[in-house]
Write a protein that holds these residues in place. Structure first.
Motif, short mmCIF file in Angstrom:
data_model
loop_
_atom_site.label_atom_id
_atom_site.label_comp_id
_atom_site.label_asym_id
_atom_site.label_seq_id
_atom_site.Cartn_x
_atom_site.Cartn_y
_atom_site.Cartn_z
N ILE A 1 -48.83 -9.21 -51.53
CA ILE A 1 -48.10 -9.42 -50.28
C ILE A 1 -47.69 -8.10 -49.62
O ILE A 1 -47.05 -8.11 -48.57
N ILE A 2 -48.06 -6.97 -50.23
CA ILE A 2 -47.83 -5.66 -49.63
C ILE A 2 -49.18 -5.04 -49.30
O ILE A 2 -49.96 -4.70 -50.19
N MET A 3 -49.48 -4.89 -48.02
CA MET A 3 -50.75 -4.33 -47.57
C MET A 3 -50.73 -2.82 -47.80
O MET A 3 -49.91 -2.11 -47.21
N SER A 4 -51.62 -2.36 -48.65
CA SER A 4 -51.60 -0.95 -49.04
C SER A 4 -53.00 -0.51 -49.44
O SER A 4 -53.99 -1.21 -49.18
N ASN A 5 -53.08 0.64 -50.09
CA ASN A 5 -54.38 1.13 -50.53
C ASN A 5 -54.74 0.61 -51.92
O ASN A 5 -55.50 1.25 -52.65
N PHE A 6 -54.19 -0.53 -52.31
CA PHE A 6 -54.49 -1.12 -53.61
C PHE A 6 -54.52 -2.64 -53.48
O PHE A 6 -53.66 -3.24 -52.85
N ARG A 7 -55.56 -3.23 -54.07
CA ARG A 7 -55.65 -4.69 -54.16
C ARG A 7 -55.63 -5.09 -55.64
O ARG A 7 -56.44 -4.59 -56.41
N PRO A 8 -54.74 -5.98 -56.03
CA PRO A 8 -54.83 -6.49 -57.40
C PRO A 8 -56.08 -7.34 -57.56
O PRO A 8 -56.58 -7.91 -56.59
N PRO A 9 -56.61 -7.41 -58.77
CA PRO A 9 -57.83 -8.21 -58.98
C PRO A 9 -57.57 -9.69 -58.77
O PRO A 9 -56.43 -10.16 -58.83
N LYS A 10 -58.65 -10.43 -58.57
CA LYS A 10 -58.51 -11.87 -58.36
C LYS A 10 -57.91 -12.56 -59.58
O LYS A 10 -57.31 -13.63 -59.45
N GLU A 11 -58.07 -11.93 -60.75
CA GLU A 11 -57.50 -12.51 -61.96
C GLU A 11 -55.98 -12.56 -61.92
O GLU A 11 -55.35 -13.27 -62.72
N ALA A 12 -55.37 -11.82 -60.99
CA ALA A 12 -53.91 -11.83 -60.88
C ALA A 12 -53.39 -13.18 -60.39
O ALA A 12 -52.24 -13.54 -60.65
N ALA A 13 -54.20 -13.91 -59.64
CA ALA A 13 -53.80 -15.24 -59.17
C ALA A 13 -53.91 -16.23 -60.33
O ALA A 13 -54.70 -16.03 -61.25
N PRO A 14 -53.14 -17.32 -60.34
CA PRO A 14 -52.23 -17.76 -59.27
C PRO A 14 -50.80 -17.25 -59.42
O PRO A 14 -49.96 -17.58 -58.60
#
Length: 423
Positions: A95-108
């Motif tokens: 929910i914080i737009m930055s230079n990092f994306r957590p992997p899809k495995e972080a969901a849900p």
């Protein structure tokens, strides 16, 4: 292994050592065209984003940027609401737009449940928090909050110029959240550092940003250990003891929720109080009207929340798709601007004006959809009490130096310095 060791080890296993996700390079610098190169990390956005949003809404309602690895900025209320309610096509795992994306495995679950959680997990994580934020639970905190506001004002008495952001607004939610979580009230200055690290440090190199995030979680894990050893009647002990599906909450869930309450619970309200005081300082007619008619304050407060909504959230596109005429790619960011939605003329009459007696005001300051702020009753109480006490004690005030007012960059916007002349 002790309970504390389990919390610390499980946190390291699930948060620090999870797959790194997608990282991008430096994301700031002059904007060439806000429709194709927007950035909420730029100083002109922090200083006054509303003309930018208005221009985009009329020219290009869904702006695009290649920064942050690619993202979109809808500016119409209709589009913001549509995305906020659509959990099938847009994920909240970051929910914080930055230079990092957590992997899809972080969901849900995400890093800070329930705000970072997708259905169906979100429902259960949110339900855990509801008892602490009911109207009746919040009412029980009002007397102590009012007394604390008066003590803050006592310390400002006799000064010709005061910084209403640093010396007043920020301390109120810090004290309230510290009391709720059972944290030492003297740790307030550390909370400010945590907030600035997480919300305003999005352009830091990933390694430095990670180190700063870890300093927050080290603090939270110390608090968890202390509560495990000495349980008491507060929200931290409640989370440590809570269960989902017959199982204790995972340590990373406990720490993530505590981080959410600490960071979001402080900065959003701090910003709303500061922005309201800034408006009243520069608008004598509204200030004089509220001093003469305190009963109007609850209505005026909702207008301040609409006009100066502090919070913008982010989402991630789940899969490649065409949406509202644009081609979105999987893992594109969506910057969900509730401030822009709140100033859409298609949704609000005189949208660009602050009308303190506005009667119909279905604003989106607390978000829309399943992630609507669980702490909205608490935030409203803190904002109302903070303004009531200030106007009672300082009925006459104005901006000491308009040019000296500074605003936070990033996704929670509010005054960071607010010098006001009293009397």
């Amino acid at each position: 292994m002790t309970v504390d060791d389990r919390f610390r080890q499980d946190y390291q296993d699930t948060v620090r050592d999870r797959p790194p996700g997608v990282r991008n390079e430096i994301i700031t610098g002059p904007v060439s065209d806000w429709a194709t190169d927007f950035s909420h990390a730029e100083p002109e956005w922090a200083a006054d984003p509303y003309p930018i949003q208005d221009e985009l809404r009329s020219r290009c309602p869904i702006a695009r940027t290649e920064r942050f690895g690619g993202g979109w900025l809808p500016t119409r209320y209709e589009d913001v609401a549509s995305i906020a309610y659509d959990t099938e096509r847009f994920s909240s795992r970051a929910i914080i737009m930055s230079n990092f994306r957590p992997p899809k495995e972080a969901a849900p679950v995400g890093g800070s449940p329930p705000i970072s959680s997708d259905p169906p997990f979100h429902h259960h994580a949110r339900k855990l928090l509801l008892p602490a934020f009911t109207k009746s639970a919040v009412t029980q905190r009002e007397e102590a909050t009012r007394a604390f506001c008066h003590r803050l004002i006592d310390a400002l008495e006799g000064k010709e110029v005061v910084d209403a952001a640093r010396d007043y607004a920020q301390h109120i939610p810090m004290r309230v959240i510290a009391d709720m979580l059972g944290f030492p009230p003297e740790d307030g200055p550390r909370f400010r550092v945590f907030i600035e690290n997480l919300l305003e440090g999005i352009n830091l190199p990933p390694e430095e940003r990670t180190a700063r995030v870890e300093s927050l979680y080290d603090y939270l894990l110390d608090q968890i250990r202390d509560h495990v050893e000495r349980p008491r009647d507060d929200l931290t002990t409640y989370l440590v003891d809570a269960e989902l599906g017959g199982q204790k909450l995972h340590p990373s869930h406990v720490a993530g929720t505590m981080a959410l309450l600490l960071i979001a619970g402080i900065d959003t309200t701090w910003s709303a109080i500061g922005a309201s005081l800034w408006h009243l300082a520069r608008t004598p007619a509204d200030r004089e009207r509220l001093v003469a008619d305190p009963g109007l304050l609850p209505t005026a407060m909702e207008e301040f929340l609409r006009a100066y909504a502090p919070v913008t959230m982010a989402r991630l596109v789940r899969e490649d798709m065409r949406w509202q005429g644009v081609d979105m790619k999987a893992d594109d960011w969506i910057l969900l601007s509730f401030p822009a939605a709140n100033r859409d003329p298609a949704q609000f009459d005189r949208a660009g004006e602050v009308v303190i007696d506005r009667e119909v005001n279905r604003h989106a300051a607390f978000g829309l959809g399943i992630h609507r702020c669980v702490g909205s009753h608490l935030a409203r109480m803190e904002l109302r009490v903070a303004l009531e006490v200030w106007l009672e004690r300082f009925p006459v005030f104005g901006l000491a130096d308009p040019a000296a007012v500074t605003w936070a960059t990033g996704q929670v916007r509010g005054p960071r310095t607010l010098p006001l002349r009293i009397g």
